[in-house]
Design an enzyme around this catalytic site. Structure first.
Site, PDB file in Angstrom:
ATOM      1  N   ASP A   1      -6.192  -3.956  -1.366  1.00 21.60           N
ATOM      2  CA  ASP A   1      -5.002  -3.569  -0.601  1.00 21.60           C
ATOM      3  C   ASP A   1      -4.283  -4.810  -0.071  1.00 21.60           C
ATOM      4  O   ASP A   1      -4.902  -5.726   0.476  1.00 21.60           O
ATOM      5  CB  ASP A   1      -5.424  -2.659   0.553  1.00 21.60           C
ATOM      6  CG  ASP A   1      -4.243  -1.911   1.148  1.00 21.60           C
ATOM      7  OD1 ASP A   1      -3.184  -2.548   1.343  1.00 21.60           O
ATOM      8  OD2 ASP A   1      -4.379  -0.702   1.407  1.00 21.60           O
TER       9      ASP A   1
ATOM     10  N   SER B   1       0.830  -1.199   0.000  1.00 18.46           N
ATOM     11  CA  SER B   1       0.000   0.000   0.000  1.00 18.46           C
ATOM     12  C   SER B   1       0.874   1.262   0.000  1.00 18.46           C
ATOM     13  O   SER B   1       1.621   1.495  -0.952  1.00 18.46           O
ATOM     14  CB  SER B   1      -0.950  -0.040   1.196  1.00 18.46           C
ATOM     15  OG  SER B   1      -1.863   1.020   1.137  1.00 18.46           O
TER      16      SER B   1
END
Length: 786
Positions: free
Chosen positions: A631, A487
């Site tokens: 994510d 991320s």
């Protein structure tokens, strides 16, 4: 040569016609058979006839003429034909000739009247079909019209023959012959009428019997079989009509029942086939055609004539084969549907396997051809083209890497890398990284940097890296061999490892990205959240990534010799029941070294960041190919274990020197909740925190790895700051807390900086040189094959 004929009242003398025709090329002469009919002989060619020196001529009918004693001479040809009128005072020689030729005269007279009539008359006399007979063969509409005209001519001739027989009664001696001819005519090629038999006599009777016995010798023997066969055939056709299936025979077969006239024409023929008494006669089916049908069609050859008599056997054989096929199909239909489905699936499976094998063979052949072409090339510019072409091929078909290695591609590439052409060296480095060949590590062992996810809290990780750079006096991409992020950590990994940006510039860019992306109206964000499950605009985020990173592929970053191995981690949520980690790499694995994690190097850099940062509730999930990415922090918010596994695949023989794991801060609350129950919000928060927990991985690695190998930096925050915080004061607060944490752990930071600053030993450098030469020359230099 002279010919003297006495016919009725005229005699024709043709003197040396062969010589005259050959010399003077006479075209025609007229022969008068009676005062009311005139026939002409047209010269065709000098061919052999009955006499070896006789000219073959063609007889055709002309208009009526009356002739007397004179000489008829065609113009400009010099052919003289003497025509003499006979009387009772004729010379004796001519009288003797007349007596001797009396029998020939009567025979030729009957033949001339029977044979040399019009075409319709000849056909009608030879083809007196019964009203009930039918010929089963394909004809067009014009053919049916011709048959109707022939039938009308037959009817008119019958009437004419009836009248003639009434005027001239047949002798009693001929009555039995006529009756016999009528009986035979029902099953013969020649159908006798009274007029023909009266004129022909025994000669015609003998000729007709001979022809009928020759052409219809086996008809009586096969008639019963054919009738039974066609009865079965009609039953089969009836069944097929009931089932709604149309059956048709081979168009090449003349005698086929599939081609039938339309209902109107068939109705007309049925009306005509009725007997004079009004009762319809049975219609026996004849599979053979009479000779009259072929005489009426002069264009048809001998093959059609023969085929008409043997064609009756073909439908029977064809229908027998069809009946056998139907009998074999009946047990097949009784089989269960499940077995058919299994066979269909097996066939599909086999076809897919066959296609895969063919595709794999073609890929291998293409790979061999490209490698061999590169090895034969000596020009540096042409080598660049060959290398890039092979790179594109291996990107599209990664399974061809094993074949390329077997074809000794790596020694060839290592030798090309020694050349001073920078473009060629960059292309060679890219394809070496794609194959999975890696250079030795920079230090004494593998050095790994991992960065956790956490949104804008990534500024805390920047503070730690700033201190390491300050202590070692080296940029981040030179300190580590492998950098991995999740991320927001992936964003930092790409900026530091791939783009080699300074830390100050990274911090400025990081703050700007936060203000551009996370400045969203609450009302608009709530509406988007209910519609696309994303509070922020994902399209804006993608646009920013494309502008900053461009369209370069991950593997293209390997062209830079100072670029370390970099990876970004995402989570695939549409494969199976459990999420799976996916690694975006700028390298490939060597054939035979398989990673436990999915991934690839053929993706663009902005796609890797977009997939790795698709946090649920913040950004929409990202579809890439057939996979749906979210994510990476949902599964591996601390990618240290994944990074260790990837490094062991790249450098299996190198020791692990140092792992630096950077967190984005954690918040620990001292407030205790109710011991009896928890709210739904608390339950959901616990699930999310357990999934994104990084400290459990830290505790496990710290206990398993040797001392002074694993270093974790994750400061504790005094406030729980969300991931989408974009206010500058909050970000400054995060930096301040990070700086205080580093000051408290300065001893630890110095230890890490010391390990990262260590250089290789002399023995390690010698081992690396030997390994390089071994790979370059396929063995030790002094035992080289080259």
């Amino acid at each position: 040569m002279s010919i003297n004929l006495t016919i009725d009242i005229c005699i024709y003398l043709l003197s040396n016609a062969r010589n005259l025709c050959g010399k003077h090329r006479s075209k025609q002469l007229h022969l008068v058979c009676s005062p009311n009919h005139c026939w002409k002989i047209r010269h065709v060619s000098l061919q052999r006839g009955l006499h070896p020196h006789k000219v073959r001529c063609k007889w055709t009918k002309s208009e009526t003429h009356s002739c007397s004693k004179h000489y008829y001479s065609p113009s400009n040809h010099g052919l003289h034909i003497g025509i003499l009128k006979l009387s009772t005072s004729a010379p004796k020689g001519l009288t003797k000739v007349s007596i001797r030729m009396s029998r020939i005269k009567s025979t030729l007279n009957s033949v001339s009247k029977a044979v040399f009539g019009s075409q319709n008359e000849m056909i009608s006399r030879l083809a007196q079909f019964k009203p009930s007979s039918r010929i089963l063969r394909k004809v067009s509409d014009s053919g049916w019209l011709k048959q109707e005209s022939i039938k009308q001519a037959i009817r008119s001739l019958k009437k004419y023959s009836d009248k003639s027989t009434e005027k001239s009664p047949v002798p009693e001696g001929r009555n039995h012959i006529i009756d016999k001819e009528d009986d035979i005519g029902k099953q013969s090629l020649f159908h006798y009428t009274g007029n023909i038999t009266t004129k022909f006599g025994e000669s015609f009777y003998f000729l007709s019997n001979h022809i009928n016995s020759y052409f219809k010798r086996a008809e009586k023997m096969s008639q019963d079989k054919e009738n039974s066969h066609f009865q079965e055939k009609s039953e089969l056709e009836g069944k097929k009509v009931e089932e709604g299936k149309s059956s048709s025979l081979d168009p090449g077969i003349l005698t086929s029942q599939a081609d039938k006239p339309d209902p109107k024409s068939s109705a007309g023929t049925m009306d005509k086939a009725t007997s004079p008494s009004g009762t319809p006669e049975s219609l026996p089916i004849s599979t053979k055609q009479s000779i009259a049908n072929f005489l009426s069609r002069p264009t048809e050859g001998v093959q059609a004539l023969v085929g008409g008599y043997i064609g009756g056997l073909v439908p029977k054989l064809k229908y027998d084969s069809k009946s056998q096929a139907e009998e074999q199909e009946e047990p097949a239909k009784s089989e269960p549907a499940g077995s058919k489905d299994k066979t269909v699936e097996e066939k599909k499976h086999l076809s897919l396997q066959r296609e895969k094998i063919i595709a794999r063979v073609s890929i291998d052949n293409r790979t061999r051809a490209l490698v061999q072409a590169l090895r034969r090339t000596a020009d540096p510019k042409l080598c660049i083209t060959r290398v890039e072409e092979l790179t594109f091929h291996l990107l599209e078909f990664p399974e061809g890497k094993g074949v390329a290695v077997k074809e000794r591609l790596i020694p060839c590439l290592l030798r090309l890398r020694q050349m001073k052409d920078e473009t060629l060296q960059a292309a060679v480095r890219e394809i070496l990284a794609l194959i999975g060949y890696v250079d030795p590590v920079k230090g004494r062992g593998i050095r790994i940097l991992t960065i956790d996810g956490g949104g804008t809290r990534g500024v805390v990780a920047l503070q730690t890296l700033r201190k390491l750079v300050e202590l070692t006096q080296k940029p981040v991409h030179q300190l580590f061999d492998y950098i991995c992020g999740v991320s927001t950590g992936a964003i930092l990994a790409f900026m530091l490892g791939l783009f080699h940006l300074p830390l100050d510039e990274c911090e400025e860019l990081y703050r700007k990205l936060g203000s551009d992306i996370f400045s969203q109206n609450v009302i608009v964000g709530t509406v988007k959240m209910s519609w696309s499950h994303a509070f922020y605009d994902s399209q804006t985020w993608e646009k920013i990534l494309k502008e900053r990173m461009g369209s370069a592929l991950m593997i293209e970053t390997a062209r830079n010799p100072m670029c370390p191995k970099v990876a970004a981690v995402s989570t695939i949520v549409n494969r199976g029941s459990t999420p799976k980690a996916f690694v975006f790499r700028n390298y490939g694995h060597f054939p035979g070294s398989q990673s436990h994690y999915l991934g690839g190097c053929q993706y663009k850099m902005w796609q890797a960041i977009r997939a790795s940062s698709a946090a649920p509730g913040y950004f929409a999930e990202y579809a890439l190919g057939n996979d749906l990415h979210q994510d990476g922090g949902l599964l591996l918010n601390n990618p240290s274990a994944l990074a260790m596994h990837e490094c062991k695949c790249l450098w299996p023989d190198a020791p692990l020197e140092c792992i630096v794991s950077l967190g984005t801060g954690r918040y620990e609350s001292d407030v205790r909740n109710n011991t009896t129950y928890t709210s739904l919000k608390t339950k959901l928060s616990n699930v999310i925190n357990s999934a994104t927990d990084t400290e459990e991985v830290h505790i496990m690695l710290d206990g398993l790895l040797p001392p002074d190998t694993y270093f974790r930096f994750n400061p504790v925050m005094c406030e729980n700051i969300p991931l989408d915080e974009s206010r500058n004061e909050k970000l400054d607060q995060l930096q301040l807390e990070g700086s205080k944490y580093i000051e408290r752990n300065e001893h630890k930071m110095k230890k890490v900086a010391k390990i990262l600053s260590q250089e290789k030993t002399t023995l390690q450098k010698i081992n690396d040189w030997i390994k390089l030469k071994t790979d370059m020359y396929e063995g030790l230099p002094f035992f080289s094959k080259l």
